[in-house]
Design an enzyme around this catalytic site. Structure first.
Site, PDB file in Angstrom:
ATOM      1  N   ASP A 277       0.837  -1.208   0.000  1.00  0.00           N
ATOM      2  CA  ASP A 277       0.000   0.000   0.000  1.00  0.00           C
ATOM      3  C   ASP A 277       0.872   1.259   0.000  1.00  0.00           C
ATOM      4  OD1 ASP A 277      -2.760   1.104   0.364  1.00  0.00           O
ATOM      5  OD2 ASP A 277      -1.884   1.918   2.197  1.00  0.00           O
TER       6      ASP A 277
ATOM      7  N   GLU B  97       1.600  -0.678  -5.078  1.00  0.00           N
ATOM      8  CA  GLU B  97       0.676   0.406  -5.406  1.00  0.00           C
ATOM      9  C   GLU B  97       1.526   1.668  -5.385  1.00  0.00           C
ATOM     10  OE1 GLU B  97      -3.012   3.124  -3.918  1.00  0.00           O
ATOM     11  OE2 GLU B  97      -1.437   2.489  -2.580  1.00  0.00           O
TER      12      GLU B  97
HETATM   13  C1  NOJ Z   1      -4.444   2.961  -1.031  1.00  0.00           C
HETATM   14  C2  NOJ Z   1      -5.608   2.078  -0.732  1.00  0.00           C
HETATM   15  O1  NOJ Z   1      -5.922   1.331  -1.884  1.00  0.00           O
HETATM   16  C3  NOJ Z   1      -6.719   2.987  -0.292  1.00  0.00           C
HETATM   17  O2  NOJ Z   1      -7.945   2.303  -0.200  1.00  0.00           O
HETATM   18  C4  NOJ Z   1      -6.324   3.619   1.006  1.00  0.00           C
HETATM   19  O3  NOJ Z   1      -7.289   4.575   1.368  1.00  0.00           O
HETATM   20  C5  NOJ Z   1      -4.979   4.326   0.909  1.00  0.00           C
HETATM   21  N1  NOJ Z   1      -4.010   3.565   0.188  1.00  0.00           N
HETATM   22  C6  NOJ Z   1      -4.422   4.630   2.272  1.00  0.00           C
HETATM   23  O4  NOJ Z   1      -3.948   3.475   2.893  1.00  0.00           O
END
Ligand code: NOJ
Ligand code: CA
Length: 561
Positions: A216, A278
């Site tokens: 993440d 991500e």
């Molecule tokens: C990316 C995640 O996919 C999202 O859902 C989240 O709000 C943010 N990162 C913060 O962790």
């Protein structure tokens, strides 16, 4: 523990060509009827995933959490939230998935913890400058009485990225950084203790057999130690991020050494463990994360946000294959996730380009669901014909659309509150899955249970049960595509070759015997006669591919598709 039936080919690690399925656990399947998806529900649906034909699942955070951001506010990284189940159930689920030949990826959230994590409680109870505060980013405020935030950084959910604390004696204290909600304090990755803790968390789950992690906010961990002002007016923030150069908190170069140490840990385990990042970074910098001693894969977000237009799609495909090729990493295609408007809805609009937020649906105009569904089918076959690996988001195989009329009182995304009720946020793509039956909860939970977000009545036509075995349904299209993709050797090639085609048509060859054509023009496209149709997203009539559809062809004639 059931014996694992996963087969390995030493030459090509599975993740280079895999199709993985994102399980947003809260909305997947509710085993105990409290309205919230859980591990019991997921276990019961593993046979469905096996039949769908996916190679792996990615389970969104299932750790104990106050759920201020759908579980991306983790209070304990080594346990399971009671609403989802227990650690023992998690272990059983991993073993069962393996027995079905499905690998399991978890979501690791290293940029921030929950404010309910014991570390944060310890930090608040400790004085400025203490080791406990050094795990986070605490700073004195500016101005004579420290009442101004330490800098001008903004939260991704709206508002400023700093919150002031109150000292134990009740007086205003230091501020702490949160690039997301105030309940998600950012960790200090310059701290050795933070690094050691996350290495230990990775081992904790690798030891339990997980096959990898989705990372993440992979681009956010390292911050410029001086925490300098951005100096950007609010309305230019997103524009600035897109073109960022030397940004103080996104894609800072120090982030790479973290992933070098993570890669060593993954490599020290048997089997092919994998990371998928991500990372919202400038396109020409994404491959930095994919060097051979860093992360294995990273989502291709420019593909996800691309409009339904031939030049844009072809260009994003070429750019991604070229940049990844340079570092020897496979492309990772994705059309949807729990943060963006579902593709059936966005492709049914006039403006198909996804906005910077990924979910700014208010400004997006009306949607033609039939058109969106046709294009979503075509997009799926395009994505699944490309070289590399791909991710599906739960419900896309059912053709679910974005639910845009959730009553305001039920919205849970922190974006809604943080923007003062102006941006609804991401709940519309997180509505619980419709499995069966004619009315809510559509088999999501037992009859009479109330899903945590209301499901549209019209979803009775899109349940898994309705679509299963129905020729031409979205579900059967995905099943066929995954089956063919597994069985056809042509899909293993790591490259593609573009073929001559009229304007608006994308046509490419994966191997001498395998071709794909996507018709983004408004005219039917005549297919070459010496190629057979392997699969098509729409009916081929008189040898012509209709607008907004894709075909996979099988053959080997000399003529172009
Ligand atoms: C990316 C995640 O996919 C999202 O859902 C989240 O709000 C943010 N990162 C913060 O962790
Ligand atoms: Ca439940």
């Amino acid at each position: 523990m059931p014996r694992t039936r996963i087969h390995r080919t030493p030459a090509t690690p599975w993740w280079r060509t895999a199709v993985s399925y994102q399980v947003y656990i809260r909305s997947f399947a509710d085993g105990n009827g409290d309205g919230i998806g859980d591990i019991a529900g997921l276990r019961a649906r593993l046979p469905y995933l096996k039949e769908l034909g996916v190679d792996a699942i990615w389970v969104t955070p299932w750790y104990p959490s106050p759920m201020k951001d759908g579980g991306y506010d983790v209070a304990d990284y080594r346990a399971i939230d009671p609403s989802f189940g227990t650690l023992a159930e998690a272990e059983e689920m991993i073993a069962e998935a393996h027995a079905h030949g499905i690998r399991v990826l978890l979501d690791i959230v290293p940029n921030h913890t929950s404010d309910q994590h014991t570390w944060f409680a310890e930090a608040l109870a400790s004085p400025p400058g203490s080791p406990e505060r050094d795990r986070y980013l605490f700073r004195d405020g500016r101005g004579p009485d420290g009442s101004l935030p330490p800098n001008d950084w903004r939260s991704r959910f709206g508002g400023r990225a700093w919150t002031r604390t109150t000292d134990p004696d009740g007086t205003p204290g230091q501020w702490y950084l949160h690039l997301f909600a105030p309940e998600q304090p950012d960790l200090n990755w310059a701290s050795r203790e933070v690094r050691a803790e996350f290495e230990s968390i990775l081992r904790f789950w690798f030891d339990r057999g997980v096959d990898g992690f989705r990372v993440d906010v992979a681009h956010g961990l390292a911050k410029d130690p001086a925490l300098p002002d951005l100096g950007i007016p609010e309305e230019l923030l997103f524009e600035h991020e897109r073109h960022r150069e030397g940004h103080p908190h996104w894609d800072h170069d120090d982030v790479h050494e973290i992933y070098q140490s993570w890669r060593k840990i993954a490599d020290s385990y048997a089997g092919d463990r994998v990371f998928v990042a991500e990372a919202h970074v400038r396109e020409d910098r994404l491959a930095n994360y994919l060097r051979s001693d860093e992360l294995h894969t990273a989502f291709n977000f420019p593909f996800l946000t691309a409009p339904w237009e031939p030049e844009a799609l072809r260009s994003v495909i070429d750019r991604n294959l070229a940049s990844h090729g340079e570092v020897g990493a496979p492309a990772t295609w994705v059309l949807a996730n729990h943060d963006v408007t579902r593709q059936v809805t966005r492709f049914g609009r006039k403006k198909t380009l996804l906005g910077e937020h990924g979910y700014d649906i208010e400004s997006a105009g009306p949607c033609d669901l039939d058109l969106g569904t046709r294009r979503a089918r075509a997009a799926a076959l395009l994505m699944l014909a490309l070289p590399g690996n791909a991710y599906l988001y739960q419900g896309e195989e059912l053709g679910l659309w974005e639910v845009e009329d959730i009553p305001e009182a039920l919205l849970r995304d922190p974006t809604w509150e943080r923007t003062g009720g102006t941006v609804r946020g991401r709940d519309g793509c997180r509505v619980p899955m419709p499995w069966s039956g004619a009315e809510a909860p559509f088999g999501f939970g037992p009859r009479g249970s109330k899903p945590w977000l209301p499901q549209p009545r019209e979803w009775h036509g899109r349940t898994a049960q309705t679509q299963s075995g129905t020729p031409g349904s979205m579900l059967e299209l995905y099943r066929s595509a995954l089956r063919l993709r597994r069985g056809q050797r042509g899909f293993a090639a790591e490259s593609l070759r573009w073929l001559e085609a009229p304007p608006g048509v994308l046509s490419f060859e994966r191997a001498a015997v395998l071709r794909c054509a996507v018709n983004l023009s408004s005219e039917p496209y005549p297919l070459a006669k010496d190629w057979g149709v392997l699969l098509s997203s729409d009916r081929i009539e008189n040898g012509k591919l209709p607008p907004d559809s894709t075909v996979w062809l099988w053959g080997g004639g000399a003529r172009a598709v």
